[in-house]
Design a protein around this motif. Sequence first.
Motif, mmCIF file in Angstrom:
data_model
loop_
_atom_site.group_PDB
_atom_site.id
_atom_site.type_symbol
_atom_site.label_atom_id
_atom_site.label_comp_id
_atom_site.label_asym_id
_atom_site.label_seq_id
_atom_site.Cartn_x
_atom_site.Cartn_y
_atom_site.Cartn_z
ATOM 1 N N SER A 198 39.411 45.828 34.004
ATOM 2 C CA SER A 198 39.014 44.447 33.716
ATOM 3 C C SER A 198 40.207 43.586 33.305
ATOM 4 O O SER A 198 40.186 42.370 33.456
ATOM 5 N N SER A 199 41.261 44.224 32.778
ATOM 6 C CA SER A 199 42.427 43.467 32.328
ATOM 7 C C SER A 199 43.403 43.152 33.453
ATOM 8 O O SER A 199 44.370 42.420 33.249
ATOM 9 N N ALA A 200 43.178 43.726 34.652
ATOM 10 C CA ALA A 200 44.124 43.552 35.754
ATOM 11 C C ALA A 200 44.067 42.131 36.309
ATOM 12 O O ALA A 200 43.008 41.500 36.352
ATOM 13 N N GLN A 201 45.210 41.635 36.746
ATOM 14 C CA GLN A 201 45.308 40.358 37.447
ATOM 15 C C GLN A 201 45.597 40.653 38.913
ATOM 16 O O GLN A 201 46.370 41.560 39.230
ATOM 17 N N HIS A 202 44.976 39.875 39.802
ATOM 18 C CA HIS A 202 45.068 40.150 41.233
ATOM 19 C C HIS A 202 45.652 38.946 41.962
ATOM 20 O O HIS A 202 45.320 37.796 41.669
ATOM 21 N N TYR A 203 46.508 39.230 42.949
ATOM 22 C CA TYR A 203 47.173 38.192 43.736
ATOM 23 C C TYR A 203 47.049 38.563 45.201
ATOM 24 O O TYR A 203 47.359 39.691 45.599
ATOM 25 N N LEU A 204 46.602 37.604 46.013
ATOM 26 C CA LEU A 204 46.405 37.828 47.443
ATOM 27 C C LEU A 204 47.461 37.068 48.225
ATOM 28 O O LEU A 204 47.756 35.902 47.934
ATOM 29 N N VAL A 205 48.049 37.744 49.255
ATOM 30 C CA VAL A 205 49.097 37.106 50.033
ATOM 31 C C VAL A 205 49.125 37.698 51.437
ATOM 32 O O VAL A 205 48.755 38.864 51.641
ATOM 33 N N LYS A 206 49.542 36.883 52.395
ATOM 34 C CA LYS A 206 49.726 37.352 53.766
ATOM 35 C C LYS A 206 51.182 37.742 53.964
ATOM 36 O O LYS A 206 52.090 36.994 53.615
#
Length: 712
Positions: free
Chosen positions: A588-596
Motif C-alpha cells: 500500500s505504501s508503494a508509488q507507481h509510475y507508468l511510462v512508454k
Amino acid sequence: MMQKQIYQWPPLSAKYFWLVGPNLEPQKDVTIHDQFLHDRRRIPELLGRRIRGWFHGWVILSSHPESDRWTLWNPVTSKTIRLPRLVLKSEDYEFIAQGCLSSSPDDPSSVLLLTRIDEPIIHFCQLERKQKRIKWMKMSLAKQLRGLTGDNDATLHCLVCCNGKLYALTHSYKTEYVMHVDIMVKDGKLVINLLRFVDIPSLTFNNGISSWEVFLKGGCRELFYILVGFDSEEKKRLGVVYLFRLDMTSMVWEEVEDLKDAILFVDLAYDCSVFYRPTIASEAGGYLHIIGKMGKVMYSYNAKDKTISVSSMPSFLPTSHLSLWECGLQGDNEIVVKSLMNDDLNINTMRNETHEDNIKSHLLNIPFDIMETIMEHCVGLEYLNFRATCKHCHLAAPMIQWSNETALKRLKTYSLVSPWLMVFDNRLGIITFTDPMFGDTYFIKTPQELIGDIRIRSSKYGWILMFELGGPTFFYNPFTNDIRKLPFVPYFEDFGFSAPPTSPDCMVVACETPNVFIHFVNRESSWRGFHMDFGNIVSHSFAFPTCYGRDIYTLDEGRLYAFRNMDEGTCFWENVVAQPPKGCGCRSSAQHYLVKCDQQLLIVCVDEFGESVEVSKLNHSTKKWETVEHLGRHMIYICDYTCICMEAKTPEMENKIYFPRLHTKNGKIVFYSLETCMFHTFDGRNIAESFSDLFGTKFHSNPHTWIEPSWF
C-alpha cells in the motif's frame, strides 16, 4: 548554585526534541539514540506518560494509554504537580487533543485546559493553591463557536500562549479563524470568552495535495501558522509545508523565509503537538522538523530554500551550502548570468557580476575573432557557461534572441545530455533548472502569466502542461517562453499528451471519474467529453495517462486500465488490464509510475522511502507484468506527474532511474542504478555517493517537474 542540566527524550512515544533550561545548550558529544536511552533511565517522571504540551517552563504529561491522570513537571527544578484523576468514559480519552497551561502554576489564576477533537468542550482545572480541593470541570463553547463560525459542529483546537494571551484555531467546515481565548477567574469561577482575532492565511495548495493538517504555535511575541499537506487522504506521504508568522502590528500573515536560529517541531504521530524554541545552537536552528504519522520518519523543512529533508532518525545538522551558477532571462530575450555564492539564495541580493574580473585564463590568449568563431558552434548550456567565464568571453558571446531563425537552426542540431529538474518558486518569481549529472543550476524569471496558483500536470518534449485553478489549461515552453492556451476544461487531476503542441497530431487527455475529455490541439477548437460507466466503482485516480498506439493507459494504485480507440472519436474503457506487479508493487505504501519505452509499457514501483525499487514491462498477451533487470541504453525520470523514458546520450546516464531529490550532504540529484541496486549521485561523470534508500535526501516543496530542454 543550581547545577546545569539538560534532558532529551521522546515526546509522545519514540520521538525527540530538545528541552533545555535557561542559558543551556544542547549536548553535542553524544548521539540522539544514546542520550535517549541514558535519560530514559534517569527521568522516572516520563515512564508510562505522554507529553501533551510545554508551557511556561512546565511539561504537561498524561498517563498512557488512557489519559486519565495528568501531571505538571518542571524539568529544571524537578518539581511535580499531580492533578486529580480525569474521569471520562473509556472511549472518550482518545478524543482529548491537547493540553495548555494559561500561565505558570505560581500564578493564582493559572488554569490547565484540555481541548477535545469531537465536540466543542473544554475540560479545565484551576491550580489555585488556596483551594481546598483541586478538581476537573468542563465547559461547553458550542454557543460561542456557532455564533462566530455559523457552524453547529465547530470545535476548538491548537491552544497556544503568545505575549501573555491564549489563542486557538477553530475547526469548522464553513470557515476557520484564529480566536483569542479570553480567560477570567472571577469569584473562584472560570469565565471564557472567545473573540475573533485574525483570519487564517490565504493559501494556494501545491500539486497533488489532497489532505492537510494545520497547527498554531505561539512563542514569546511570535505566532506561527503551519500547514502540512499530504498526497492522499490516508496521509501516506508528506508533500508540502507552509509556514507563516503573524505580524502583530499589521495583523498580516507573512510567509517565513528564514527561521534563522529558531527551531520548530510538529508531531503527527500523537496529538499533533507543536514545540518551539526561538534560539538554539546554530547547527540545529532554521528548521521545522515534522515527525511522521508512524513515528519512524523525520521530515525537516528548510524555509530558506523550501526543501524537505527525510531521515529515519532526527537530524539537526543543516544541509551543506552550495555555490551555484545561475542564469536568468530579463525582458524577452536578454540572457544574464549571475553567481549565487554559499547560502545566499535571495534573488534580491545576487551579485550582478559574472565572475571575478581578475581571473587569469588561457582563453585570453586566444585571438578574439577565433573565439567568436568557436562561440558560433555553441548553444544553450555551453553558451551560457562560456559567456559567464569572464568579460572577454562575455564580449565574444553576445546576447542572443534564441527565437530568431539563425539561433533556432543552431538549437535544432544541439542535444543536451539529460532532462533537467525544473522548480517554480513563486515567492522569488524564478524558475530554476538543475542538471542531474553536473549539478549546474540555472534560473529564469517566471512569466507574469504563471505567477499564482499554477499546477503542473505533465511534462514531455520540452513542454509542460499546466493549469491555473479556476482558469485556463495551457502549454508552456520555458526555453522559448511560449505559452499556448487550450479551450476551457473542468478541473482534472490527471492529464497527458501524445506529442508537442506544435505537432499536428498532439492530443491531450484529461481523466477523472466518471469523465474523460480529449482535445486535438491543432485540429479542433474544443474538448470532446465522454461519460464512462465504471459500474460499481465509485472513484478512480487515473495517474500518468500514457499514449500507446490508439489507446491510453493509466494507473490507479498500481492497477493498469485502458481507454481504447481514443483517436477515432469514440472511447471504450477496459477494467484492470493488469494487476500490480508482485513485490513492492503490491504494498500500500508503494508509488507507481507508468511510462512508454520504445514499444514497451513499463511500470516503476518505488517503496515509500526507496527501500525497494522495481521495474516491470507489460506482457500484452498474458496481461501480466514481467520483471526488467536492465534498461539497456535507456534512462527513466520520475516525478509526481511526470514520467519520462529516453535513450541516454552518454554511457554514464543509462540504466538508471532519476528522482526529483537532492542529497542533503552534496546537494546533487539522486538516481537509482539497476546495475548496483543502490542509490547514487554524480560528481561530474563519476559516482559521488552510494546509499541504500532515500533517507538522507531532500525534495522541493515548490512545484517541480522534469523537462527535456527544447528551444523550438
